[in-house]
Design an enzyme around this catalytic site. Structure first.
Site, PDB file in Angstrom:
ATOM      1  N   TYR A   4      43.542  50.198  49.460  1.00 35.96           N
ATOM      2  CA  TYR A   4      43.001  49.611  50.709  1.00 35.96           C
ATOM      3  C   TYR A   4      44.062  48.910  51.557  1.00 35.96           C
ATOM      4  O   TYR A   4      45.172  48.718  51.121  1.00 35.96           O
ATOM      5  CB  TYR A   4      41.741  48.792  50.479  1.00 35.96           C
ATOM      6  CG  TYR A   4      41.726  47.537  49.635  1.00 35.96           C
ATOM      7  CD1 TYR A   4      42.867  46.825  49.286  1.00 35.96           C
ATOM      8  CD2 TYR A   4      40.485  47.038  49.210  1.00 35.96           C
ATOM      9  CE1 TYR A   4      42.776  45.671  48.543  1.00 35.96           C
ATOM     10  CE2 TYR A   4      40.391  45.876  48.457  1.00 35.96           C
ATOM     11  CZ  TYR A   4      41.542  45.197  48.135  1.00 35.96           C
ATOM     12  OH  TYR A   4      41.450  44.053  47.410  1.00 35.96           O
ATOM     13  N   GLU A   5      43.710  48.633  52.793  1.00 35.06           N
ATOM     14  CA  GLU A   5      44.657  48.128  53.808  1.00 35.06           C
ATOM     15  C   GLU A   5      45.811  49.096  54.030  1.00 35.06           C
ATOM     16  O   GLU A   5      46.921  48.683  54.321  1.00 35.06           O
ATOM     17  CB  GLU A   5      45.206  46.745  53.424  1.00 35.06           C
ATOM     18  CG  GLU A   5      44.171  45.683  53.206  1.00 35.06           C
ATOM     19  CD  GLU A   5      43.255  45.472  54.390  1.00 35.06           C
ATOM     20  OE1 GLU A   5      43.661  45.767  55.530  1.00 35.06           O
ATOM     21  OE2 GLU A   5      42.113  45.033  54.176  1.00 35.06           O
TER      22      GLU A   5
END
Lengths: 571, 571
Positions: free
Chosen positions: B428-429
């Site tokens: 994620y990110e």
């Protein structure tokens, strides 16, 4: 699911890289003709794709569980296991005189790898039975063989290994399970064993436990340990499961993965057992089973690596995203970083598979020729095949999640299951740390003879192929030479902790270098410019170089390891 | 559970290694005195050990779930989150004029790392809110700031990021969520967003969603994207949660880990939202939030690495097994291979922490001085801190399982939870592959100026410390020089795919080399012969050398990657 059996890779490796032709040139394995080999690989591949792989998810989603005292497996498990048993796959390498097919371990390893990739949890059943069959063939009395082998080989019954107790894991010598002589040729077994895979289930009629236990007055440590065969139900005179023995499953473990496989806590309460092998010879007999199982576990790692690769590749070929997709309607398989992951997965899986099969060939040659050199080769390769295969299994499965991006973390895709399932392979049948200690300890007790003989072969082949593949051959030669220096360093250490300190990175370097050697062998056997040659180049240029970091670590010794006190570690 | 907050390591790093003194020399951060820094670290560490860590297992065992339309968290989550909010930890680095503490990001990063190690699932709440606070501080109107910031900073409400849609993951530009002008200063938001962490829960009164959407007629791709603030309940005039907005949680994802954190599929059905920043400026505004979050995610990886280390160490110190145990009553911590694992875990965790804090210092200096050199340093270090931190988080957590042996695979020990939880941080990110492409793409668009400036510092320091630590300094200097050559190669590639092909190993080499540099800095700052110096030596001798394999891979280019056709990959 997208499991595709790597039949062609196995056929190519067996016939052109690892040397199955030597094995079939022996009297013991003369029946393993090229036609038969190919037919077996095709048939096994078809079963894995069509019958076994389809039940893999169910085992994860609906874990095997205790239900009113009966262990229930997931939907489809009974049918899939029955297909394995009825196909004769459990007894592939059992001796023909006992009802087996008598095929080489090499071919068994190929089939086991494919079954593992299709459904690791279920494949544990035949694999453990195979180990038990081999142990009984070598160590059991004729009477025991006659009563148990046919049912194990047919797969109607399954076999388990009972070593671990709560206080005795890697240190098997600390076990306390008792075996008391009943005076009638049987023993009363009492104690608790943990981590017993498939200790009971609804896929078989009976379970045969091989249990390590200690007779009263036996010496401490491993010398006082004997091996006993303890069936769930005692066979009646017709050879069918008879009265229930005094043993039961206390509970099942709640595990990170491999949910389809019941991991049992077993309680033996004066259960009837038969001695296998001599009194005090339990560890030697168990090691027959364990060495076989160690190679098998290595192949499990390879199987999951391959399954995770084909699964991730199918996703990448299908998933539209990003620049490439917007320009040409392509999918993420055309992104360089995704391609890097996929190529690495494929190249590493292939290398680890080649190592496992090389180990299997050595085992076959040792069995067929009684040649100590082959036995030494097999003994040397086993810990590498086990640990490197399972490390590759973990890293490739983990990369498989990454290829999926956010979807990889969601359980529905199945990518996470591979990571959770394969994790145990680095632990059971001796942790990978134990394998590494075996490699630098017992397996170098010959002064490095087996290691240096193998390095000699690697270097000779690299030398001979400099004309055709100067860069690849040069890289493999350099790597082998560095490994030779590290091996000389290892052999020169008299304090075993100096060796143990670098044992794991040393083993990983062996995996990398053997992988390079077998990739080069593959390139030499491939048609010029062929796909296998290009994959070999990828491995040798980009993955092989890791060996150098491993070797630096391997030869740093113990001092820096014990440089910090417990308090400093805790600070 | 055995979580122990690494307060001393943070204090040492901030005060003696990464340069917090430069930050507190600026007008912006002059209040962050040594005394305050120490008090904050101690207070945060105490909360993490005593209040947050105790709820970590419950979140895994009793996943956050939808219950009659309400999202219920595990037992203790509400109390633990309330402690975070009431302690002021959400608004640590928010501007004082908005009600925050105005502390440096460096100190926030330390606290966030400790909270992550204590309970990753719960720590996501304050981390995402912090990113949203920063985005609103930079881009929102005064009116929006006044209505939303106080509640976000107090932690009564939480913030989320809404980028991903089913067809638009890493390729954010492909999103289709609509924003139609209501003519009253608000917009009607319609669309579906996925992977929304903490999209709703029972730990807060209201949820503020930052949503990327497209106005009618906006250009295709990222240029047509605007950012909107869309609350679950629309604040009334008194600033309290008022009428429900037209949005709802459709479902929660079933994930590999992080079970305590609800990952929501959000449906917006003409929900009322406010534009944040200019029309079409959504990506720029979101990147404020995302860069902050990327460093935060890197710190999450470090937090789990440290937690897994202390957990494994506690087991190893306690577990009796094997030779050493039988000889001296010792435990497995005295086995060389276990010690190797623990030392590697500790050294890698420390190195990754040092990199994250260096990145944070650069961000603080850029904010406080408006110096473009610091901004470039921060931009360069962010993808490394994120990807290297989370790769270390994964590998250290995985080693933590291995230290436990068979017990590691059993969920009850908690070792497996670290591996399952931390896995998402590499995704994620922006996946770690995306971070690597950012590093060799955008972050080398300056012709390598930021990279070379950093290498210059590393080499200068190594040069200057040859007298005191000839071996360590030499190793770091050599590594930096190799990295310089690889960087020159990268900068020289005009075809971006040539760079992308080696982006990930190039990033990993940066992590290794920066780790070596910061370990050397640590050794220089330590008392001669101290524990930190000995840990630095372990890292530099045994782990740093991995850089060489990474760099060989990094500079091989794209050709070999695309050498195999899709059909050949599938064969």
């Amino acid at each position: 699911m997208s499991y595709r059996a790597p039949v062609d890779d196995h056929a190519f490796l067996l016939e052109h890289v690892v040397g199955l032709e030597q094995v079939r040139a022996t009297a013991m394995f003369e029946d393993a003709t090229p036609d038969l080999t190919q037919a077996i690989l095709l048939e096994a591949g078809k079963m894995c794709e069509e019958v076994i792989a389809p039940v893999n998810r169910a085992g994860d989603l609906d874990p095997t569980h205790l239900e009113n005292g009966v262990i229930r497996t997931a939907e489809g498990y009974i049918e899939a296991y029955t297909a394995i048993a009825e196909g004769g796959w459990v007894g592939m390498n059992a001796r023909p005189e006992n009802g087996g097919m008598g095929l080489p371990i090499a071919l068994t390893t190929s089939v086991n790898e494919m079954m593992s990739g299709a459904c690791l949890a279920l494949q544990l059943v035949p694999m453990m039975s195979q180990g038990q069959i081999e142990a009984l063939e070598h160590h059991a009395s004729d009477d025991l063989k006659a009563r148990f082998l046919p049912k194990l080989i047919s797969g109607e019954w399954n076999g388990t290994m009972n070593l671990t107790e709560p206080q005795a894991g890697s240190d098997v010598g600390a076990l306390t399970t008792k075996a008391e002589d009943n005076g009638d040729g049987t023993y009363a077994i009492t104690g608790q064993k943990i981590y017993i895979s498939w200790g009971d289930s609804d896929v078989v009629q009976n379970v045969c436990h091989l249990v390590l236990a200690r007779m009263p007055g036996a010496p401490a440590g491993t010398k006082g340990i004997s091996l006993f065969l303890v069936p769930k139900r005692i066979p009646d005179d017709a050879g069918n499961p008879g009265v229930a023995n005094s043993l039961n499953v206390v509970s099942l473990e709640h595990k990170m993965g491999l949910h389809g496989s019941p991991t049992c806590v077993m309680q033996y309460s004066g259960a009837t057992g038969w001695l296998v092998g001599p009194e005090g010879g339990g560890m030697a007999a168990m090691f027959t089973m364990m060495n076989n199982a160690r190679l098998g576990v290595g192949a499990q790692g390879v199987g999951i690596a391959h399954a995770a690769y084909t699964h991730a590749l199918a996703y990448a070929v299908d998933r539209k995203q990003g620049r490439v997709a917007r320009q040409g309607g392509g999918t993420i398989v055309d992104h360089a970083d995704v391609r890097r992951m996929l190529m690495s997965m494929k190249a590493d899986s292939y290398a680890a598979r080649a190592i496992a099969l090389s180990c299997a060939i050595a085992i076959d040659m040792a069995a067929a020729t009684d040649d100590a050199t082959w036995a030494a080769r097999a003994a040397f390769l086993t810990p590498i095949a086990k640990a490197f295969g399972t490390e590759i299994g973990q890293s490739v499965a983990n990369t498989g999640i990454q290829v999926h991006g956010g979807m990889g973390f969601i359980e529905e895709t199945g990518a996470a299951q591979f990571v959770r399932d394969v994790r145990v392979t680095a632990i059971y049948e001796g942790t990978n740390g134990i394998q590494a200690m075996d490699l630098v300890g017992r397996k170098l007790m010959d002064g490095g003879d087996a290691a240096f003989a193998l390095l000699e072969e690697i270097e000779k082949q690299a030398e001979a192929s400099r004309g055709r593949f100067p860069n690849m051959a040069g890289a493999v030669w350099d790597a082998a030479e560095s490994l030779r220096e590290a091996t000389e360093w290892m052999v020169g250490q008299s304090d075993i902790d100096e060796r143990f300190a670098g044992a794991f990175p040393y083993l990983m370097a062996w995996g990398r270098v053997l992988g390079g050697h077998l990739q080069l062998t593959t390139a030499l056997a491939d048609t010029p410019g062929g796909a296998r040659e290009r994959l070999a180049r990828f491995y040798i240029k980009r993955l092989l170089p890791e060996y150098a970091g491993h070797l630096t670590h391997a030869t740093e010794g113990a001092k820096g390891l014990f440089d910090m006190s417990i308090e400093e570690l805790q600070a």
